[in-house]
Design a protein around this motif. Structure first.
Motif, mmCIF file in Angstrom:
data_model
loop_
_atom_site.group_PDB
_atom_site.id
_atom_site.type_symbol
_atom_site.label_atom_id
_atom_site.label_comp_id
_atom_site.label_asym_id
_atom_site.label_seq_id
_atom_site.Cartn_x
_atom_site.Cartn_y
_atom_site.Cartn_z
ATOM 1 N N LEU A 102 -17.621 -12.396 19.832
ATOM 2 C CA LEU A 102 -18.408 -11.482 19.052
ATOM 3 C C LEU A 102 -17.687 -10.410 18.284
ATOM 4 N N LEU A 156 -28.955 -11.412 19.745
ATOM 5 C CA LEU A 156 -28.020 -11.750 18.207
ATOM 6 C C LEU A 156 -29.169 -12.322 17.427
ATOM 7 N N MET A 197 -18.410 -8.007 14.943
ATOM 8 C CA MET A 197 -19.704 -7.391 15.019
ATOM 9 C C MET A 197 -19.381 -5.904 15.552
#
Lengths: 223, 255
Positions: free
Chosen positions: B195, B164, B200
């Protein structure tokens, strides 16, 4: 027959001042040769694992030739043989350093190859997947780990090369064995002198072993 | 830097992708698109080609025929180290089954290495990003430790933070919990769940069917290198259309 009476300690101690001047030569030839051999080894070791055949083959050739022939023959070739090609004599010290360099270089190439290849494939994959270039991946991830694993076999090679320098008495470099031979020629105390010569090699190789063991204890070696 | 993909354009686009390992045909005519923000879970038996599929996306595997486009960068068959591949790798993060943390670097250095060397950010900025990411995956006090001093679950969360740190547009997960002890699977899945919630784009190869059902926008079932069936988790898990999908699910969901 009592053997202790045959070993003359005072003759042994008396030889020390004559042997000591050999130590700098022994150290210079072994460590000078090993330092050069280390760079030769990195160079050919990396060529050896290249995906490109025309880079790999010269490395294989070099390694096979200099690992596959005796170091005594190599040093004789350099000292007595090469001058025929060069048209002039070669300094015995230079010949000795060169012999250790090319000989240890061949073994160190294999140590480098083994070290690099021992790093798990996932390390390379992880670094590439982060966007690092192949060069960066090698420099920051693969090589530091490979080098730690290479230290024990490099130490081994160092000890072997130090002992190999004893053969160079044949080309007349004033290293330990040569100094001993010259001294014995006048005193005929072979037993005592070679015993002292052996002790001096042991002192050198033990010191090296101790340093390596310290490195290992500090966790600088291995994982 | 690549131009931003418009929302309606897929971030991953695979067309007629074929891959062989010698005589073995591991990927057959793969057609797959992933939209920005989408979470796609790929399921299938081991050896079905699901890991190979996502490894083709960031060029860890090469393919022999077809076309892959990632965020506007095209990968070509047999492509080695092209500029497009390099760009893709900086934009796509990956988490591996075996974590693949760098054992000779501290947790902090694991995370800051790529931002420093690839993105060229300052050491200070990279370090503060690392702190923030470690906090986010719930291990803020471990930055000075080495990977071997952490549990498997912690290591995998560091691996997630490391990926990340490059601020990827897409995250690939290759069986992220398969090497973990059962009691550590939850903490890694929690971090991934978080996430996904933040939007994402994720492609996840996993055997965790409960997680897939909960987090996936779409589940893809792959068998023998072919995409057999895909759809929303509720549809695929509850009313699979193909025999192969039904028998696979019957086997994995039984226990």
């Amino acid at each position: 027959m009592d053997l202790t009476f045959q070993f003359n300690w005072s003759a042994a101690f008396a030889s020390i001042p004559y042997l000591l001047p050999g130590i700098p030569y022994t150290l210079l030839i072994s460590f000078g040769g090993l330092a050069i051999g280390f760079f030769i080894g990195i160079f050919f070791g990396l060529l050896r694992i290249s995906p490109l055949r025309w880079l790999r083959w010269p490395a294989i050739f070099y390694i096979e030739v200099f690992r596959g022939t005796p170091i005594l023959v190599q040093v004789l070739f350099i000292f007595y043989g090469l001058p025929q090609l060069l048209g002039g004599p070669i300094n015995a010290l230079v010949a000795g350093i060169a012999a250790i360099a090319i000989n240890s270089g061949a073994y160190i190439s294999e140590i480098v190859r083994g070290g690099v290849q021992s790093i798990e494939r996932g390390q390379r994959e992880a670094s590439l997947s982060l966007g690092l270039s192949r060069t960066q991946s090698f420099r920051y991830i693969i090589w530091p780990q490979a080098f730690r694993r290479m230290i024990p076999p490099l130490g081994n090679q160092g000890i072997i090369s130090i002992k190999d320098t004893s053969l160079f008495s044949v080309i007349g470099v004033g290293e330990l064995v040569r100094q001993g031979q010259i001294y014995i020629a006048t005193t005929f105390t072979a037993l005592e002198v070679y015993f002292m010569v052996a002790l001096m090699y042991l002192a050198i190789t033990w010191t090296l072993s101790l340093i390596l063991r310290q490195l290992e204890r500090r966790g600088l070696v291995g994982q | 830097m690549t131009t931003q993909t418009p929302a309606d354009q897929p971030i991953v686009h695979m067309q007629q992708v074929n891959k062989h390992f010698g005589s073995l045909h591991v990927l057959k005519d793969i057609e797959l698109s992933v939209a920005p923000g989408e979470v796609v879970v790929i399921i299938g038996a081991s050896g079905s080609g699901k890991s190979t599929l996502i490894r083709c996306i960031n060029g860890l595997e090469e393919f022999q025929a077809g076309h892959i486009e990632v965020d506007g960068n095209a990968l070509t068959p047999h492509g080695k180290s092209s500029k497009a591949l390099q760009t893709i790798r900086t934009e796509v993060g990956m988490v591996f089954q075996q974590f693949n943390l760098f054992p000779h670097l501290s947790v902090r250095d694991n995370i800051t290495l790529a931002p420093l060397k690839v993105r060229g950010v300052s050491r200070q900025q990279a370090a503060s990003t690392a702190e923030r990411l470690l906090e986010r995956v719930g291990i803020s006090d471990q930055a000075d430790k080495y990977p071997s001093q952490l549990s498997g679950g912690q290591q995998q969360r560091v691996a997630l933070a490391r990926a990340l740190a490059m601020e990827p547009r897409l995250m690939l997960f290759d069986e992220p919990t398969s090497a973990l002890d059962p009691e550590m699977i939850g903490e890694v899945l929690d971090a991934m769940r978080e996430l996904a919630r933040e939007g994402m784009t994720m492609m996840i190869v996993t055997h965790e069917m409960g997680f897939a059902r909960e987090v996936a926008d779409r589940v893809v079932y792959i068998h023998g290198g072919e995409i057999v069936e895909q759809g929303p988790p509720a549809t695929l898990f509850d009313s699979p259309q193909h025999d192969r999908t039904q028998s696979f699910l019957a086997r994995v969901l039984k226990h």
